[in-house]
Design a protein around this motif. Structure first.
Motif, PDB file in Angstrom:
ATOM      1  N   ARG A  21      54.642  71.824  25.724  1.00 40.71           N
ATOM      2  CA  ARG A  21      55.040  70.613  26.400  1.00 40.71           C
ATOM      3  C   ARG A  21      53.936  69.570  26.284  1.00 40.71           C
ATOM      4  O   ARG A  21      54.177  68.453  25.869  1.00 40.71           O
ATOM      5  CB  ARG A  21      55.349  70.879  27.869  1.00 40.71           C
ATOM      6  CG  ARG A  21      56.033  69.699  28.520  1.00 40.71           C
ATOM      7  CD  ARG A  21      55.890  69.713  30.011  1.00 40.71           C
ATOM      8  NE  ARG A  21      54.503  69.487  30.398  1.00 40.71           N
ATOM      9  CZ  ARG A  21      54.118  69.169  31.611  1.00 40.71           C
ATOM     10  NH1 ARG A  21      55.002  69.070  32.573  1.00 40.71           N
ATOM     11  NH2 ARG A  21      52.845  68.975  31.902  1.00 40.71           N
ATOM     12  N   GLU A  25      48.168  61.058  37.159  1.00 41.67           N
ATOM     13  CA  GLU A  25      49.027  62.231  36.996  1.00 41.67           C
ATOM     14  C   GLU A  25      48.249  63.455  36.499  1.00 41.67           C
ATOM     15  O   GLU A  25      48.415  64.561  36.993  1.00 41.67           O
ATOM     16  CB  GLU A  25      50.171  61.914  36.036  1.00 41.67           C
ATOM     17  CG  GLU A  25      51.151  63.063  35.877  1.00 41.67           C
ATOM     18  CD  GLU A  25      52.575  62.586  35.711  1.00 41.67           C
ATOM     19  OE1 GLU A  25      52.785  61.604  34.979  1.00 41.67           O
ATOM     20  OE2 GLU A  25      53.469  63.197  36.314  1.00 41.67           O
ATOM     21  N   LYS A  26      47.389  63.227  35.506  1.00 37.99           N
ATOM     22  CA  LYS A  26      46.661  64.347  34.908  1.00 37.99           C
ATOM     23  C   LYS A  26      45.744  65.051  35.907  1.00 37.99           C
ATOM     24  O   LYS A  26      45.399  66.212  35.737  1.00 37.99           O
ATOM     25  CB  LYS A  26      45.809  63.851  33.735  1.00 37.99           C
ATOM     26  CG  LYS A  26      46.568  63.789  32.431  1.00 37.99           C
ATOM     27  CD  LYS A  26      45.610  63.423  31.322  1.00 37.99           C
ATOM     28  CE  LYS A  26      46.361  63.182  30.024  1.00 37.99           C
ATOM     29  NZ  LYS A  26      45.529  62.476  29.045  1.00 37.99           N
ATOM     30  N   ARG A  80      60.233  57.017  32.698  1.00 32.77           N
ATOM     31  CA  ARG A  80      59.155  57.691  33.417  1.00 32.77           C
ATOM     32  C   ARG A  80      57.810  57.506  32.720  1.00 32.77           C
ATOM     33  O   ARG A  80      56.799  57.234  33.363  1.00 32.77           O
ATOM     34  CB  ARG A  80      59.477  59.178  33.533  1.00 32.77           C
ATOM     35  CG  ARG A  80      58.330  59.927  34.145  1.00 32.77           C
ATOM     36  CD  ARG A  80      58.584  61.371  34.389  1.00 32.77           C
ATOM     37  NE  ARG A  80      57.315  61.941  34.829  1.00 32.77           N
ATOM     38  CZ  ARG A  80      57.116  63.187  35.134  1.00 32.77           C
ATOM     39  NH1 ARG A  80      58.100  64.033  35.069  1.00 32.77           N
ATOM     40  NH2 ARG A  80      55.939  63.611  35.506  1.00 32.77           N
ATOM     41  N   ASP A  84      60.951  66.995  40.363  1.00 33.97           N
ATOM     42  CA  ASP A  84      59.634  66.394  40.192  1.00 33.97           C
ATOM     43  C   ASP A  84      58.664  67.152  41.101  1.00 33.97           C
ATOM     44  O   ASP A  84      58.871  67.188  42.318  1.00 33.97           O
ATOM     45  CB  ASP A  84      59.715  64.915  40.601  1.00 33.97           C
ATOM     46  CG  ASP A  84      58.416  64.178  40.328  1.00 33.97           C
ATOM     47  OD1 ASP A  84      57.372  64.854  40.173  1.00 33.97           O
ATOM     48  OD2 ASP A  84      58.448  62.935  40.279  1.00 33.97           O
ATOM     49  N   GLU A  97      60.712  71.697  35.256  1.00 37.31           N
ATOM     50  CA  GLU A  97      61.324  71.218  34.014  1.00 37.31           C
ATOM     51  C   GLU A  97      62.741  71.777  33.892  1.00 37.31           C
ATOM     52  O   GLU A  97      63.677  71.084  33.528  1.00 37.31           O
ATOM     53  CB  GLU A  97      60.499  71.679  32.804  1.00 37.31           C
ATOM     54  CG  GLU A  97      59.130  71.043  32.710  1.00 37.31           C
ATOM     55  CD  GLU A  97      59.160  69.659  32.074  1.00 37.31           C
ATOM     56  OE1 GLU A  97      60.009  69.434  31.195  1.00 37.31           O
ATOM     57  OE2 GLU A  97      58.347  68.812  32.475  1.00 37.31           O
ATOM     58  N   ASP A 142      51.269  76.099  36.120  1.00 33.75           N
ATOM     59  CA  ASP A 142      52.169  76.151  34.973  1.00 33.75           C
ATOM     60  C   ASP A 142      53.561  76.661  35.348  1.00 33.75           C
ATOM     61  O   ASP A 142      54.565  76.144  34.857  1.00 33.75           O
ATOM     62  CB  ASP A 142      51.587  77.058  33.873  1.00 33.75           C
ATOM     63  CG  ASP A 142      50.666  76.282  32.949  1.00 33.75           C
ATOM     64  OD1 ASP A 142      50.561  75.040  33.147  1.00 33.75           O
ATOM     65  OD2 ASP A 142      50.066  76.886  32.044  1.00 33.75           O
ATOM     66  N   ARG A 202      63.525  54.793  40.447  1.00 34.45           N
ATOM     67  CA  ARG A 202      62.524  55.799  40.773  1.00 34.45           C
ATOM     68  C   ARG A 202      61.166  55.496  40.157  1.00 34.45           C
ATOM     69  O   ARG A 202      60.133  55.696  40.786  1.00 34.45           O
ATOM     70  CB  ARG A 202      63.045  57.136  40.269  1.00 34.45           C
ATOM     71  CG  ARG A 202      62.166  58.293  40.562  1.00 34.45           C
ATOM     72  CD  ARG A 202      62.966  59.560  40.447  1.00 34.45           C
ATOM     73  NE  ARG A 202      62.096  60.677  40.167  1.00 34.45           N
ATOM     74  CZ  ARG A 202      62.533  61.837  39.728  1.00 34.45           C
ATOM     75  NH1 ARG A 202      63.808  62.016  39.490  1.00 34.45           N
ATOM     76  NH2 ARG A 202      61.698  62.816  39.522  1.00 34.45           N
ATOM     77  N   TYR A 203      61.167  55.040  38.931  1.00 30.40           N
ATOM     78  CA  TYR A 203      59.895  54.915  38.214  1.00 30.40           C
ATOM     79  C   TYR A 203      59.352  53.485  38.155  1.00 30.40           C
ATOM     80  O   TYR A 203      58.245  53.272  37.701  1.00 30.40           O
ATOM     81  CB  TYR A 203      60.057  55.446  36.792  1.00 30.40           C
ATOM     82  CG  TYR A 203      60.442  56.906  36.750  1.00 30.40           C
ATOM     83  CD1 TYR A 203      59.679  57.869  37.409  1.00 30.40           C
ATOM     84  CD2 TYR A 203      61.580  57.328  36.067  1.00 30.40           C
ATOM     85  CE1 TYR A 203      60.031  59.204  37.383  1.00 30.40           C
ATOM     86  CE2 TYR A 203      61.938  58.670  36.037  1.00 30.40           C
ATOM     87  CZ  TYR A 203      61.156  59.603  36.693  1.00 30.40           C
ATOM     88  OH  TYR A 203      61.511  60.924  36.671  1.00 30.40           O
ATOM     89  N   THR A 241      55.415  73.941  37.071  1.00 34.51           N
ATOM     90  CA  THR A 241      55.811  72.945  36.073  1.00 34.51           C
ATOM     91  C   THR A 241      57.042  73.424  35.317  1.00 34.51           C
ATOM     92  O   THR A 241      58.016  72.688  35.149  1.00 34.51           O
ATOM     93  CB  THR A 241      54.673  72.715  35.056  1.00 34.51           C
ATOM     94  OG1 THR A 241      53.502  72.366  35.775  1.00 34.51           O
ATOM     95  CG2 THR A 241      55.009  71.608  34.079  1.00 34.51           C
ATOM     96  N   ALA A 242      57.011  74.687  34.878  1.00 36.12           N
ATOM     97  CA  ALA A 242      58.113  75.219  34.083  1.00 36.12           C
ATOM     98  C   ALA A 242      59.403  75.241  34.902  1.00 36.12           C
ATOM     99  O   ALA A 242      60.463  74.831  34.423  1.00 36.12           O
ATOM    100  CB  ALA A 242      57.774  76.623  33.587  1.00 36.12           C
ATOM    101  N   ARG A 284      53.145  65.302  24.859  1.00 29.78           N
ATOM    102  CA  ARG A 284      52.831  64.225  25.805  1.00 29.78           C
ATOM    103  C   ARG A 284      51.418  63.706  25.552  1.00 29.78           C
ATOM    104  O   ARG A 284      50.819  63.103  26.424  1.00 29.78           O
ATOM    105  CB  ARG A 284      52.942  64.737  27.247  1.00 29.78           C
ATOM    106  CG  ARG A 284      54.347  65.133  27.602  1.00 29.78           C
ATOM    107  CD  ARG A 284      54.513  65.509  29.043  1.00 29.78           C
ATOM    108  NE  ARG A 284      55.908  65.869  29.278  1.00 29.78           N
ATOM    109  CZ  ARG A 284      56.409  66.231  30.444  1.00 29.78           C
ATOM    110  NH1 ARG A 284      55.634  66.271  31.494  1.00 29.78           N
ATOM    111  NH2 ARG A 284      57.676  66.540  30.569  1.00 29.78           N
ATOM    112  N   MET A 335      50.453  72.682  29.842  1.00 25.81           N
ATOM    113  CA  MET A 335      51.401  73.750  29.571  1.00 25.81           C
ATOM    114  C   MET A 335      51.767  73.741  28.098  1.00 25.81           C
ATOM    115  O   MET A 335      52.121  72.700  27.554  1.00 25.81           O
ATOM    116  CB  MET A 335      52.670  73.538  30.415  1.00 25.81           C
ATOM    117  CG  MET A 335      53.522  74.772  30.484  1.00 25.81           C
ATOM    118  SD  MET A 335      54.857  74.563  31.674  1.00 25.81           S
ATOM    119  CE  MET A 335      56.029  73.675  30.681  1.00 25.81           C
TER     120      MET A 335
END
Lengths: 350, 370
Positions: free
Chosen positions: B4, A258-259, B43, A277, A272, A265, B357-358, A268-269, B8, B1
């Motif tokens: 956020r 994922e990273k 998730r 997704d 969210e 950004d 989903r996950y 992403t915002a 995480r 970001m």
């Protein structure tokens, strides 16, 4: 007049005698002829079109790739592009994913009665400018008009032919365990740009679509002798759907990190906020490429040479495991499943 | 970001998991109330990082999931009238009623529009004065203030063609109902942070005291949830049952007074039927007498309560936290997001949808070992 100017192209002819499309424009008579004569032919001026024949006669001396696609989008114009740029780049990109350089394409337009001719001109200019960017030529076309209320302004369908330059076949059947997956750039811009424009979401900084031709970086990869196993452009359904589709067709498992997946950004915002997704959000100028592990070190710098793939990143590998399984290792180190988008993408309630 | 990524962070999460593991000495069962928290947990695999002694149950905090079939049927009936434009939030259009969903009604010609905020509904009502514009207002305390504000604005502008079909629900009465159930085994709650930004957390004190359960107001990012769990476990291990606020960067004790004032002006507390849970006293909001003229039920007939149909799926048990999605024999087989049998699979915030989903690859592994 900005309406008539796209990327330096200027349409020199006067406005046609009506401002909107009428049913008679699709009738095959004088009005249609005038529409083609005044709008379409001057913009796509070339020998094939000047012949005003029923079709194009092409000289093909090598294996070719052949693709077709239809474009419906609301709004027709959005930050970073319009339905015209989508229609040309979409076909150019589909051919690139077959390892081919786009050479010729056809356009069929279905226009709705009442559609502004100025918008048609603007879309045609966008198409010409997108076509010039990759050197693909419009060689034949068709126009029909439907009654007001029976269309969404304009629908475009394009078909393209391109000469295959890949020396060996490119496709999911060549994907092997150990292959490395590279994404050509950050994901999600197109889907969010269109959604924001359609729903008037009014983000502080508008997100522009990533709509772009992908032929340059793809042809560079193929020409540099890199063992390209599979190519897939990310369109509707996003990165997730493209990777799952390949995993299923190739009968392999894929693990993404994922990273490593670049997400801007602002995308992403927006995701969210809307409960979306980014892996499922549409793109129009991004692709994934599967390369043999020994070629990764060479492939990434090739991609970095082109602005459209300047942020290319290694995002995962093909592993031994059940066919079609795609998982993604998240920020806490736990893997989650990745699946294709189910149904339409809908914003959540709270 | 920023704001956020720090929630995480893998290293911070690892330290929190270790703190939880050091604290826990016996089995505890916690419930996160909100569907957003459920999605974060599944998730990011938070439940898989926790010691085996801690069980997380998923609560009824998915507004789409708990909206009764009778309201969906009513919305479809209203939407099918030629003079009506029915506006609703995205998730709601897929939920099946007795005969199809709003999405299928749309394909049959009903004018159903997806909105992102109630102010858009007002724009539609202004733009189409000859049509009846009905807003299907669903949600928890999080959506109620904005929905109330739309009603106030419509009244102010004299938008006579605007009305609301209201199915708003409240969290604290649902927690009480879960605790009062004879077979309850939830020992601590993570309360929904967003709901508390509006309402504050005073309402949870009597619940914590009466039922002797810790309630921790918790955010939605992985580290928020881990900290909420940690604080809950510390209380349980120490034999305390208090209300704590983990989500202090967003939640104040008294909540948002302006938002509450709008809700108080427009809505009144009513009994409400929850899908999967039955009728819960004082658990819903309806339009108050002063706003009754905006009630779509007045204009188009009232919702008639129907017996909920029992299908092959166990979404009711999932909504009450009595079963995990994977306990259901239909999960991932007859029941998928493309062919959902229960509402918890349909809504993007539903627990079954989150597991599907996950965790498909885990489900595949189970199937293969069978």
């Amino acid at each position: 007049m900005t309406e008539n100017t796209v990327a330096g192209l200027v349409c020199p002819l006067p406005e046609s005698d009506t401002e909107t499309i009428q049913l008679a424009h699709g009738g095959g008579g004088r009005m249609m002829d005038r529409l083609l004569q005044n709008i379409i032919r001057p913009i796509f001026d070339n020998e094939q079109l000047q012949r005003r024949h029923d079709g194009a006669a092409l000289d093909v001396d090598a294996p070719v790739a052949f693709t077709t696609d239809s474009y419906v989008v609301r709004p027709l114009f959005f930050p970073g592009g319009d339905i015209g740029t989508l229609a040309v780049n979409g076909t150019v990109n589909d051919l690139a994913m077959c390892g081919a350089r786009a050479q010729w394409f056809s356009v069929a337009m279905i226009l709705e009665e009442g559609f502004p001719i100025a918008s048609l001109r603007r879309i045609a200019l966008s198409m010409r400018s997108a076509a010039d960017e990759t050197g693909v030529q419009l060689v034949t076309g068709d126009t029909k008009v439907v009654e007001r209320g029976k269309g969404d302004g304009i629908y475009i369908s394009t078909t393209g032919v391109g000469r295959i330059v890949a020396r060996q076949p490119v496709g999911p059947e060549r994907v092997r365990q150990g292959d490395v997956i590279i994404v050509s750039g950050d994901i999600g811009r197109h889907g969010i740009a269109v959604m924001a424009a359609r729903e008037k979401l009014g983000f502080e900084t508008p997100i522009a679509s990533d709509c772009a031709p992908l032929s340059e970086p793809v042809l560079a990869l193929l020409n540099s002798g890199i063992n390209v196993r599979c190519l897939r452009d990310l369109t509707r359904g996003g990165l997730a759907s493209a990777v799952v589709e390949i995993a299923e067709t190739a009968g392999v498992s894929i693990v993404l990190q994922e990273k490593a997946v670049p997400v801007p950004d602002d995308v992403t915002a927006a995701c969210e906020l809307l409960g979306l997704d980014p892996f499922h959000v549409a793109n129009e100028g991004r692709f994934v490429v599967f390369v043999a592990p020994e070629d990764v070190e060479r492939a990434v710098p090739v991609l970095h040479r082109y602005p459209v793939s300047g942020n290319a990143a290694v995002i995962g590998v093909v592993e031994d495991g059940p066919a079609g399984r795609v998982s993604c290792v998240g920020s806490l180190g736990v893997a989650r499943s990745i699946d294709m988008l189910s149904g339409e993408q809908l914003p959540r309630i709270c | 970001m920023k704001f956020r990524d720090e929630y995480r962070d893998a290293e911070a999460a690892r330290r929190m998991v270790e703190a939880i593991a050091r604290t826990v000495t016996r089995r505890w069962t916690l419930m996160e109330v909100c569907g957003g928290q459920t999605h974060s947990i599944v998730r990011f695999g938070i439940d898989q990082l926790l010691p085996d002694t801690i069980t997380l149950l998923h609560g009824p905090g998915c507004p789409v999931c708990v909206t009764p079939v009778s309201y969906v049927d009513k919305a479809i009936e209203i939407a099918s009238r030629p003079e009506v434009i029915l506006c609703t939030f995205g998730d709601m259009v897929r939920v099946p009623g007795t005969q199809g969903s709003l999405s299928t009604a749309r394909s049959r010609g009903a004018d159903v529009r997806i909105v992102y905020s109630p102010t858009e509904v007002l724009e539609v009502a202004r733009a189409e004065p000859q049509r009846e514009v009905v807003f299907f207002a669903v949600g928890f305390e999080t959506t109620a203030p904005a929905n109330a504000t739309a009603a106030i604005q419509a009244r102010r502008e004299g938008l006579g063609n605007f009305s609301m079909l209201v199915s708003q629900v409240l969290v604290p009465p649902a927690i009480t109902a879960l605790l009062a159930a004879p077979d309850n085994h939830v020992q601590g709650f993570l309360a929904a942070g967003h709901v508390c930004t509006v309402m504050g957390y005073q309402a949870y004190r009597p619940i914590a005291e009466r039922w002797q359960v810790p309630i921790v107001v918790t955010g939605f990012e992985p580290l928020d949830i881990l900290e909420g769990i940690y604080r809950c476990i510390v209380q349980l291990e120490q034999g305390r049952a208090e209300v704590e606020n983990q989500y202090s960067r967003a939640v104040r004790r008294g909540g948002n007074a302006v938002a509450q004032a709008a809700m108080d002006e427009v809505f009144q507390v009513t009994p409400r039927f929850w899908r999967g849970m039955g009728e819960i006293p004082d658990s819903g909001l309806g339009l108050s007498a002063a706003y009754a003229d905006l009630d779509a039920e007045r204009r188009f007939g009232s919702v008639t309560a129907k017996q909920e149909t029992r299908g092959e799926c166990m979404s009711g048990l999932v909504l009450r936290g009595e079963r995990k999605p994977t306990d259901c024999p239909a999960f991932g087989k007859q029941c998928t997001p493309d062919h959902p049998l229960g509402v918890t699979m349909i809504s993007s915030e539903g627990a079954c949808a989150a597991y599907y989903r996950y965790r498909i690859h885990q489900r595949q592994a189970v199937t293969e070992s069978e």
